[in-house]
Design a protein around this motif. Structure first.
Motif, mmCIF file in Angstrom:
data_model
loop_
_atom_site.group_PDB
_atom_site.id
_atom_site.type_symbol
_atom_site.label_atom_id
_atom_site.label_comp_id
_atom_site.label_asym_id
_atom_site.label_seq_id
_atom_site.Cartn_x
_atom_site.Cartn_y
_atom_site.Cartn_z
ATOM 1 N N THR A 493 1.173 -1.187 0.301
ATOM 2 C CA THR A 493 -0.241 0.016 0.056
ATOM 3 C C THR A 493 0.861 0.972 -0.631
ATOM 4 N N ILE A 494 0.430 1.847 0.174
ATOM 5 C CA ILE A 494 0.780 3.680 -0.269
ATOM 6 C C ILE A 494 0.538 4.015 1.613
ATOM 7 N N ALA A 495 1.885 4.415 2.044
ATOM 8 C CA ALA A 495 1.953 4.742 3.362
ATOM 9 C C ALA A 495 1.996 5.814 3.385
ATOM 10 N N GLY A 496 0.149 6.031 3.153
ATOM 11 C CA GLY A 496 -0.599 7.143 3.440
ATOM 12 C C GLY A 496 -1.880 6.725 4.320
ATOM 13 N N GLY A 497 -2.479 8.096 5.154
ATOM 14 C CA GLY A 497 -4.171 7.414 5.510
ATOM 15 C C GLY A 497 -3.862 6.566 6.253
ATOM 16 N N SER A 498 -2.901 6.698 7.110
ATOM 17 C CA SER A 498 -2.654 5.480 8.387
ATOM 18 C C SER A 498 -3.768 3.926 7.548
ATOM 19 N N ILE A 499 -3.182 3.885 6.881
ATOM 20 C CA ILE A 499 -3.485 2.540 5.942
ATOM 21 C C ILE A 499 -2.599 1.489 6.208
ATOM 22 N N SER A 500 -1.337 1.331 6.182
ATOM 23 C CA SER A 500 -0.761 0.345 6.134
ATOM 24 C C SER A 500 -1.014 -1.012 7.412
#
Ligand code: MOS
Length: 721
Positions: A493-500
C-alpha cells in the motif's frame, strides 16, 4: 503474545549505527550530480536563458531549461486518481506558475560544480503580479458541489437552536520538513531503470515514472527501504524524479540530485491554508441541532486539490441536520498535497474550537457537551460506527489531567505573572485500508521472511509487521525478517492515510493461514522442524492478497496497476474511525503574552495495538506536531511576489524539546472485530488532530481571547482595547 508487546524497533540498531540505507545513501558507481534552478518570480514567463557562465564552470556536463528541455511527460495528478504531485512538468514551457518553481537543471561532475553553475544561470523574465494568498485579487474560486454533504433541513435546525456559533476559522500553510531531505538517484542499465528516491509509495512512483518517460512499467524499479520522515510529503511522485532519470539517460551516467531544504519548500507539496465557515446550533440540554461546515482551500491554478475535512467533522457528533461544502481557491502557488491528517488537522481546529465556543455560551462543561452529543451512528447516512470509544478517551484523559477542578471562567487560574488555561478537544482519524499483497516464506528452522512493497516511514512498520508475522505463524519475532520499500516486491500500500498496518497485517494473516493449511499446523502448535519433516519440504512460500470488503472489483484491480484504492472511514453501511481526547494546559504571560504548554495529555482508542511503544511514539509525535501547528508552524508567503520568506528550518518554527514539557499518551483498550480482519485502526495521524484546538481553547480560558486561526502568536494575545 507477541502482538502488543512494546519491543524495540528491529531496525533501531541499523538506524543509530548509520547502516540503514536511505535513498540518497545508495552508491551507484561514479554518478554525476544535479542541481535544480528555481524561479525568482511569482508569475510570468522566462524570456531568455543565458547559460554561458554556467557552462563555463569546470566539470559541468549539461544545462537543461525550457530552451533545452528533457523529454518527460507529466503523469496524471494524484488528486485526480493519478500519481504525480502536480499535473504539469517543470520547464516543459517557459511559463512560471509560482515562485520557486523548477525552471532548469544543471548536471556536473561534482555537487559543488553543479551548485556553482546553477547559481551562474541568468534568466530573463516577463513578470506578472501573482495572486498567491487569500484576499489577493485574481484568485479563482471553484466550488465543488459534488463534494458537499447534506442531511435534513439545515435552516430549520439552526432556527430550532437556543444557542449557536457562527464563525470563520483559518489555518496556515505548513511545510513537511522531514529530517531526510528530498533526493533522487537514477541509474540505467540498458533500458532498465533503477531510481532511489525517498518514497511513501514505491509502486505508484514506479508506475508514474514509466508513464512520464514513456517506458514499460516492468523496466522501472523504485527503491526506498528507509524513509527519514514522510508525513505525506513523499506520497506523490515528485516532478524532478523523471527529469533526473531522463538526464541520466541523456548523459549515459547515473545522476544524483539532492534537493536543498529551501528548494524542498517550493518544489514538493505542502499543507494548504484554509478558511472555514462553521455554524453549530444547540437546543435543550446542549443537544446539537444544525451543523454547517464549509471550507475554502488554496491550490495551484491548474490542479483541483482539496482535503475537504467536513466529510469527517460532520460525522463526529449528533446533529439534526448537516450541510457541508468546499471550494478550491486557485492561486499562483504550487499544488498542495497530503500532510499528516490532511483533512482533519485544519478542519478539526474549526470544529473543536467551535464546540468549545458553544460550551461557553451554554455554560456547559465542554466534556459534557461532547457526551450529550455522543452517537453510535453517524448523522449523515445514519450508519453505525464499527466501534467508538470517544467518551472512554475523554474520561481517562480528564481523570489523568485533573479536569474535575476545571472552572469555566476566564482567568480562574493564575500563577504569579502567568495566566493558566485548560482546554480539550476530540482527536479522530478514519480507519482506512487498501488492497495489499504479500509473499511469506517459512523454513524448517522456523525462520520467516516477508516481502511486500509497503513502507516504514519511521513509524515502526518493520517492527509491527515482524510481530504480526511471528504471532500468525507461531514463531519468535527474532526469526522474522521483513523487506519493504522496493517496487519489485509484491504490491503493498501507499504509506498514507494511516492504512499500512491494518492492510499489511490483514494480508500477512491470510498468508500465514495458507502456510498452516499446508503444514497442518496452527500458531499455537507450531513446531517448524516437526511440521516440515512431516510435510517433506524444507520451506514453504505463500503469496496472498487482501482486498478490503468495501473495495469494489474495479478498485481491487488497482493493486497491480500502481494505483491506490483507499476505502474505509465513512462507508455506505458502516463508519470506521479511531478516537482520542486531548487536554492542554497553557500558561500565557500576563505582560509578554508568551504562550507555554506545560501539559498535554491525550487518550486514544484505536482497536488492536500492535506495539505499545511504537504506538505511543506515534501519538506523542502527533501531539508535538499539533503543538507546533497551534503555536509555531507557518509557511509565510509574501503576497507581493508569492515568495516563501521562511524557507529554512531556522525561521520555519517547529517545537523543540524546551517547548514540550509534560506529555502523555494513554492507550485505551478497544476491540473491533468489524473494522478489518486485523482489528487494527490506523494511528499514524490521529495524534495531531485536535491538539491545536485544545491549545486554542486553553488560551481562551486563560485570557478570554478567542484566536480563530493558527498559529497563535504573541500579537494575537495583546490585551484587547
Ligand atoms: Mo499521510 S499525510 O496520509 O502520509
Amino acid at each position: 503474545m507477541t502482538i502488543g508487546n512494546p519491543i524495540n524497533r528491529i531496525d533501531g540498531k541499523l538506524k543509530v549505527t548509520g547502516s540503514a540505507r536511505y535513498a540518497a545513501d545508495f552508491a551507484v558507481g561514479t554518478p554525476l550530480y544535479a542541481e535544480l534552478v528555481t524561479s525568482t518570480i511569482g508569475l510570468g514567463r522566462v524570456t531568455g536563458v543565458d547559460d554561458s557562465a554556467a557552462r563555463r564552470v569546470p566539470g559541468v556536463r549539461e544545462v537543461y531549461s525550457h530552451a533545452n528541455p528533457l523529454p518527460v511527460d507529466a503523469a496524471d495528478f494524484f488528486g485526480m486518481g493519478g500519481r504525480a504531485q502536480q499535473s504539469w512538468q517543470p520547464f516543459a514551457e517557459p511559463d512560471v506558475r509560482f515562485n520557486g518553481e523548477i525552471v532548469g537543471l544543471v548536471v556536473a561532475d561534482t555537487l559543488i560544480a553543479a551548485r556553482e553553475a546553477a547559481r551562474s544561470m541568468r534568466l530573463d523574465y516577463e513578470t506578472q503580479e501573482p495572486a498567491a494568498v487569500f484576499g489577493a485579487e485574481g484568485l479563482e474560486p471553484e466550488e465543488l458541489p459534488d463534494r458537499g454533504l447534506s442531511a435534513g433541513d439545515i435552516e430549520a435546525a439552526m432556527q430550532a437552536a437556543t444557542q449557536s456559533v457562527d464563525e470563520t476559522y483559518r489555518t496556515s500553510a505548513n511545510t513537511h520538513n522531514a529530517m531526510e531531505l528530498f533526493a533522487t538517484t537514477a541509474q540505467w542499465s540498458g533500458d532498465e531503470l533503477t531510481v532511489y528516491v525517498p518514497s511513501q509509495w514505491v509502486e505508484g512512483f514506479a508506475a508514474g515514472i514509466a508513464e512520464e518517460l514513456g517506458i514499460d512499467r516492468s523496466r522501472v524499479r523504485v527503491v526506498s527501504p528507509y524513509v527519514g520522515g514522510g508525513f505525506g510529503g513523499k506520497g506523490s511522485l515528485f516532478t524532478w524524479t523523471s527529469i533526473i532519470a531522463a538526464a541520466a539517460r541523456d548523459l549515459g551516467r547515473p545522476v544524483k540530485l539532492y534537493v536543498t531544504r529551501e528548494q524542498g519548500f517550493t518544489t514538493a507539496s505542502y499543507r494548504a491554508e484554509t478558511e472555514q465557515d462553521f455554524r453549530l446550533g444547540a437546543g435543550e440540554g446542549g443537544r446539537f441541532t444544525g451543523f454547517e461546515h464549509t471550507g475554502r482551500e488554496i491550490s495551484s491554478r491548474a490542479d483541483t486539490y482539496v482535503v475537504n475535512g467536513s466529510e469527517n467533522t460532520s460525522r463526529m457528533y449528533h446533529a439534526d441536520a448537516v450541510r457541508t461544502g468546499v471550494t478550491c481557491v486557485h492561486a499562483d502557488r504550487q499544488t498542495p498535497g497530503f500532510m499528516r491528517a490532511p483533512p482533519e488537522t485544519p478542519y478539526f481546529f474549526a470544529l473543536e474550537s467551535g464546540v468549545d465556543e458553544l460550551a461557553w455560551k451554554l455554560g456547559m462543561d465542554p466534556v459534557e457537551l461532547r457526551r450529550v452529543n455522543d452517537i453510535d451512528r453517524e448523522p449523515v447516512n445514519g450508519v453505525p460506527y464499527t466501534s467508538r470509544s470517544l467518551m472512554e478517551c475523554y474520561d481517562a484523559a480528564a481523570d489523568r489531567f485533573g479536569w474535575s477542578d476545571y472552572e469555566q471562567r476566564v482567568g480562574s487560574r493564575t500563577d504569579g505573572d502567568w495566566l493558566v488555561g485548560w482546554g480539550c478537544a476530540t482527536a479522530t482519524y478514519p480507519t482506512l485500508m487498501a488492497p495489499c499483497s504479500v509473499r511469506l516464506h517459512l523454513d524448517a528452522t522456523g525462520t520467516a521472511r516477508v516481502w511486500v512493497a509497503s513502507h516504514d516511514v519511521g513509524t515502526g512498520a518493520y517492527t509491527v509487521l515482524a510481530q504480526a508475522t511471528a504471532q500468525a505463524l507461531g514463531i519468535p519475532v527474532e526469526n522474522v525478517s521483513i523487506e519493504l520499500g522496493d517496487s519489485r516486491l509484491p504490491p503493498g500500500t501507499i504509506a498514507g492515510g494511516s492504512i499500512s498496518t491494518a492492510s499489511n497485517v490483514s494480508v500477512i494473516e491470510i498468508a500465514a493461514r495458507q502456510i498452516h493449511d499446508k503444514l497442518g499446523t496452527t500458531a499455537e502448535t507450531m513446531n517448524p522442524e516437526e511440521a516440515f519433516a512431516n510435510y517433506g519440504q524444507r520451506a514453504i512460500e505463500e503469496y496472498a492478497e487482501w482486498i478490503p470488503p468495501a473495495a469494489s472489483r474495479k478498485q481491487a484491480r488497482t493493486l497491480y496497476n500502481g494505483k491506490v484504492a483507499i476505502v474505509g472511514g465513512p462507508e455506505e453501511d458502516y463508519t470506521a474511525f479511531a478516537f482520542g481526547a486531548e487536554f492542554a494546559e497553557v500558561r500565557v504571560h500576563k505582560y509578554t503574552r508568551e504562550v507555554r504548554v506545560p501539559r498535554l495529555i491525550g487518550a486514544f482508542a484505536a482497536g488492536r495495538i500492535m506495539n505499545e511503544k511504537t504506538a505511543r511514539s506515534q501519538y506523542l509525535g502527533g501531539m508535538i506536531w499539533g503543538l507546533g501547528h497551534a503555536l509555531l508552524e507557518k509557511t509565510e508567503v509574501d503576497p507581493r511576489n508569492g515568495k516563501i520568506v521562511n524557507a529554512n528550518i531556522a525561521e520555519y518554527l517547529v517545537p523543540v524539546n524546551a517547548d514540550v514539557q509534560e506529555l502523555e499518551a494513554i492507550l485505551i483498550p478497544e476491540t473491533d472485530e468489524k473494522v478489518n480482519p486485523a482489528g487494527v485502526k490506523g494511528i499514524g495521524e490521529i495524534g495531531i488532530v485536535g491538539t491545536a484546538a485544545a491549545i486554542a481553547n486553553a488560551v481562551y480560558h486563560a485570557t478570554g481571547i478567542r484566536v480563530r486561526h493558527t498559529p497563535i502568536h504573541v500579537e494575537d494575545l495583546l490585551p484587547q482595547a
